[in-house]
Write an enzyme that holds these catalytic residues in place. Structure first.
Site, PDB file in Angstrom:
ATOM      1  N   ALA A  24      30.047  41.693  38.011  1.00  0.00           N
ATOM      2  CA  ALA A  24      30.888  40.827  37.184  1.00  0.00           C
ATOM      3  C   ALA A  24      30.124  40.171  36.029  1.00  0.00           C
ATOM      4  O   ALA A  24      30.705  39.886  34.979  1.00  0.00           O
ATOM      5  CB  ALA A  24      31.531  39.757  38.072  1.00  0.00           C
ATOM      6  N   THR A  28      30.954  38.768  31.708  1.00  0.00           N
ATOM      7  CA  THR A  28      31.179  37.335  31.423  1.00  0.00           C
ATOM      8  C   THR A  28      31.180  37.070  29.910  1.00  0.00           C
ATOM      9  O   THR A  28      31.940  36.251  29.422  1.00  0.00           O
ATOM     10  CB  THR A  28      30.155  36.425  32.138  1.00  0.00           C
ATOM     11  OG1 THR A  28      28.840  36.912  31.881  1.00  0.00           O
ATOM     12  CG2 THR A  28      30.387  36.363  33.624  1.00  0.00           C
ATOM     13  N   GLN A 108      30.788  47.443  40.056  1.00  0.00           N
ATOM     14  CA  GLN A 108      31.706  46.781  40.991  1.00  0.00           C
ATOM     15  C   GLN A 108      32.901  46.213  40.225  1.00  0.00           C
ATOM     16  O   GLN A 108      33.806  45.659  40.819  1.00  0.00           O
ATOM     17  CB  GLN A 108      30.981  45.638  41.703  1.00  0.00           C
ATOM     18  CG  GLN A 108      29.821  46.110  42.536  1.00  0.00           C
ATOM     19  CD  GLN A 108      28.885  44.958  42.896  1.00  0.00           C
ATOM     20  OE1 GLN A 108      29.111  44.244  43.850  1.00  0.00           O
ATOM     21  NE2 GLN A 108      27.844  44.770  42.117  1.00  0.00           N
ATOM     22  N   HIS A 126      34.788  49.563  43.201  1.00  0.00           N
ATOM     23  CA  HIS A 126      35.938  48.777  43.662  1.00  0.00           C
ATOM     24  C   HIS A 126      37.236  49.188  42.979  1.00  0.00           C
ATOM     25  O   HIS A 126      38.184  48.417  42.945  1.00  0.00           O
ATOM     26  CB  HIS A 126      35.658  47.285  43.463  1.00  0.00           C
ATOM     27  CG  HIS A 126      34.525  46.791  44.318  1.00  0.00           C
ATOM     28  ND1 HIS A 126      33.869  45.618  44.090  1.00  0.00           N
ATOM     29  CD2 HIS A 126      33.943  47.336  45.408  1.00  0.00           C
ATOM     30  CE1 HIS A 126      32.921  45.463  45.014  1.00  0.00           C
ATOM     31  NE2 HIS A 126      32.946  46.499  45.806  1.00  0.00           N
ATOM     32  N   CYS A 137      56.408  54.885  47.658  1.00  0.00           N
ATOM     33  CA  CYS A 137      56.603  56.300  47.299  1.00  0.00           C
ATOM     34  C   CYS A 137      55.394  56.920  46.602  1.00  0.00           C
ATOM     35  O   CYS A 137      55.387  58.109  46.321  1.00  0.00           O
ATOM     36  CB  CYS A 137      57.844  56.458  46.418  1.00  0.00           C
ATOM     37  SG  CYS A 137      57.616  55.846  44.735  1.00  0.00           S
ATOM     38  N   CYS A 157      61.853  52.705  43.280  1.00  0.00           N
ATOM     39  CA  CYS A 157      62.309  52.906  44.668  1.00  0.00           C
ATOM     40  C   CYS A 157      62.366  51.579  45.429  1.00  0.00           C
ATOM     41  O   CYS A 157      62.635  51.564  46.618  1.00  0.00           O
ATOM     42  CB  CYS A 157      61.388  53.880  45.393  1.00  0.00           C
ATOM     43  SG  CYS A 157      59.841  53.119  45.932  1.00  0.00           S
TER      44      CYS A 157
HETATM   45  P1  CNA Z   1      29.146  37.851  41.440  1.00  0.00           P
HETATM   46  O1  CNA Z   1      28.847  37.746  42.882  1.00  0.00           O
HETATM   47  O2  CNA Z   1      30.056  36.874  40.823  1.00  0.00           O
HETATM   48  O3  CNA Z   1      27.730  37.790  40.693  1.00  0.00           O
HETATM   49  C1  CNA Z   1      27.624  37.816  39.297  1.00  0.00           C
HETATM   50  C2  CNA Z   1      26.164  37.586  38.950  1.00  0.00           C
HETATM   51  O4  CNA Z   1      26.021  37.788  37.558  1.00  0.00           O
HETATM   52  C3  CNA Z   1      25.675  36.174  39.264  1.00  0.00           C
HETATM   53  O5  CNA Z   1      24.519  36.257  40.087  1.00  0.00           O
HETATM   54  C4  CNA Z   1      25.350  35.574  37.884  1.00  0.00           C
HETATM   55  O6  CNA Z   1      24.148  34.841  37.910  1.00  0.00           O
HETATM   56  C5  CNA Z   1      25.161  36.807  37.031  1.00  0.00           C
HETATM   57  N1  CNA Z   1      25.568  36.622  35.639  1.00  0.00           N
HETATM   58  C6  CNA Z   1      26.756  36.192  35.171  1.00  0.00           C
HETATM   59  N2  CNA Z   1      26.799  36.259  33.824  1.00  0.00           N
HETATM   60  C7  CNA Z   1      25.577  36.701  33.435  1.00  0.00           C
HETATM   61  C8  CNA Z   1      24.995  36.969  32.178  1.00  0.00           C
HETATM   62  N3  CNA Z   1      25.668  36.804  31.029  1.00  0.00           N
HETATM   63  N4  CNA Z   1      23.704  37.417  32.142  1.00  0.00           N
HETATM   64  C9  CNA Z   1      22.987  37.602  33.298  1.00  0.00           C
HETATM   65  N5  CNA Z   1      23.510  37.371  34.522  1.00  0.00           N
HETATM   66  C10 CNA Z   1      24.793  36.937  34.584  1.00  0.00           C
HETATM   67  O7  CNA Z   1      29.708  39.297  41.082  1.00  0.00           O
HETATM   68  P2  CNA Z   1      29.384  40.691  41.753  1.00  0.00           P
HETATM   69  O8  CNA Z   1      29.814  41.714  40.798  1.00  0.00           O
HETATM   70  O9  CNA Z   1      28.022  40.734  42.310  1.00  0.00           O
HETATM   71  O10 CNA Z   1      30.383  40.658  43.010  1.00  0.00           O
HETATM   72  C11 CNA Z   1      31.151  41.686  43.273  1.00  0.00           C
HETATM   73  C12 CNA Z   1      32.661  41.379  43.147  1.00  0.00           C
HETATM   74  C13 CNA Z   1      33.061  40.609  41.923  1.00  0.00           C
HETATM   75  C14 CNA Z   1      33.357  42.677  43.026  1.00  0.00           C
HETATM   76  O11 CNA Z   1      34.296  42.754  44.059  1.00  0.00           O
HETATM   77  C15 CNA Z   1      34.072  42.679  41.674  1.00  0.00           C
HETATM   78  O12 CNA Z   1      35.219  43.470  41.721  1.00  0.00           O
HETATM   79  C16 CNA Z   1      34.360  41.257  41.446  1.00  0.00           C
HETATM   80  N6  CNA Z   1      34.692  40.822  40.071  1.00  0.00           N
HETATM   81  C17 CNA Z   1      34.861  41.715  39.047  1.00  0.00           C
HETATM   82  C18 CNA Z   1      35.175  41.249  37.774  1.00  0.00           C
HETATM   83  C19 CNA Z   1      35.365  42.238  36.653  1.00  0.00           C
HETATM   84  O13 CNA Z   1      35.891  43.327  36.869  1.00  0.00           O
HETATM   85  N7  CNA Z   1      34.930  41.904  35.441  1.00  0.00           N
HETATM   86  C20 CNA Z   1      35.302  39.877  37.542  1.00  0.00           C
HETATM   87  C21 CNA Z   1      35.140  38.988  38.619  1.00  0.00           C
HETATM   88  C22 CNA Z   1      34.823  39.474  39.886  1.00  0.00           C
END
Ligand code: CNA
Length: 253
Positions: A24, A28, A108, A126, A137, A157
């Protein structure tokens, strides 16, 4: 930081089969909140609107079946960002693939921004919010389709349509998992970025990497920092800015 970036760039320079494993935090900077940062979705308080449920409970297969209307209200408000555009991280990863350095992005994320940036081999652990299926359906619908169907979205449906994303409590797609494991075990460099590495089984994939160039770029510490050869705790946008400049210099704009 400069010394670490130099090391990162010199490893990229020597690699042809980089795999990027992300989460994720990659999105951001595109305006999509992550889950576990201090500003992430898990720090939000949804208890009044969702009857004491936490984000993990709301985003589960069981909750979708029991409370489809509440599930979709939460999903559309917190996980769907129709105006979001790829940022420098997505775009630079797409360029690394185009110049023959990167073999796959394993993500993810469900937001489809790697594909929008032009990455061709994207393994979505994911699933993806772009695709949706009627639970009765099997009819397929796009994201735009379900956004225009009301809450919860219903098929012709009368079945409820669900997003093709892996919800909490559900299994990951076996084919995507084995392809991801294979890519990572064949990689000559593994860059992990924007993920807390807290969610199984994404965290497990790190262990398939057999090479010497294992990098973690993440703002917060992860449980795998000790295993990485290079840990950069800086914003991904800044680090990938340096990678973009490297590509511009050696491969042209
Ligand atoms: P998480 O657990 O929220 O971790 C995100 C990590 O990214 C954190 O450790 C932050 O410190 C780090 N982080 C955030 N922004 C920055 C940046 N700009 N630079 C450097 N580091 C940064 O998310 P994970 O992906 O580890 O967890 C998995 C989940 C989150 C999955 O099930 C995803 O589907 C789910 N998710 C997805 C989205 C999306 O599709 N954009 C959004 C929110 C959650």
């Amino acid at each position: 930081m400069d010394e670490k970036i130099e090391r990162l760039l010199s490893w990229i320079d020597k690699s042809q089969k980089i795999v990027f494993l992300g989460g994720a935090g990659v999105s951001t900077d595109s305006g999509i909140a992550d889950f576990r940062s201090s500003t992430g979705l898990y720090s939000g308080d949804f208890r009044d609107a969702y009857g004491q449920a936490r984000a993990e409970e709301i985003l589960s297969g069981g909750y979708l079946k029991r409370f489809p209307e509440r599930f979709y209200r939460f999903y559309f408000e917190n996980l769907i960002f129709p105006g979001a555009k790829p940022n420098i991280v997505h775009c630079t990863l797409a360029r690394l693939e185009q110049i023959g350095k990167l073999s796959a992005v394993v993500t993810q994320n469900i937001d489809g921004l790697h594909e929008s940036a032009g990455s061709r081999r994207v393994l979505c652990l994911h699933g993806s919010s772009a695709s949706n299926t009627c639970m009765k359906c099997g009819q397929k619908y796009s994201l735009a389709d379900i956004q225009n169907m009301g809450v919860p979205p219903k098929c012709i449906c009368d079945g409820i349509v669900r997003p093709d994303v892996v919800l909490f409590g559900e299994s990951l797609d076996a084919e995507v998992m084995s392809e991801s494991a294979e890519c990572i075990s064949n990689a000559d460099m593994l860059i992990v970025g924007g993920t807390s590495l807290a969610v199984f089984p994404a965290a497990m994939f790190v262990q398939y990497y057999r090479g010497e160039k294992f990098v973690i770029i993440n703002r917060d510490a992860t449980p795998y920092d000790m295993a990485a050869r290079l840990v950069i705790r800086e914003p991904l946008g800044e680090v990938f800015g340096a990678v973009e400049r490297y590509i511009d210099e050696f491969y042209g704009r």
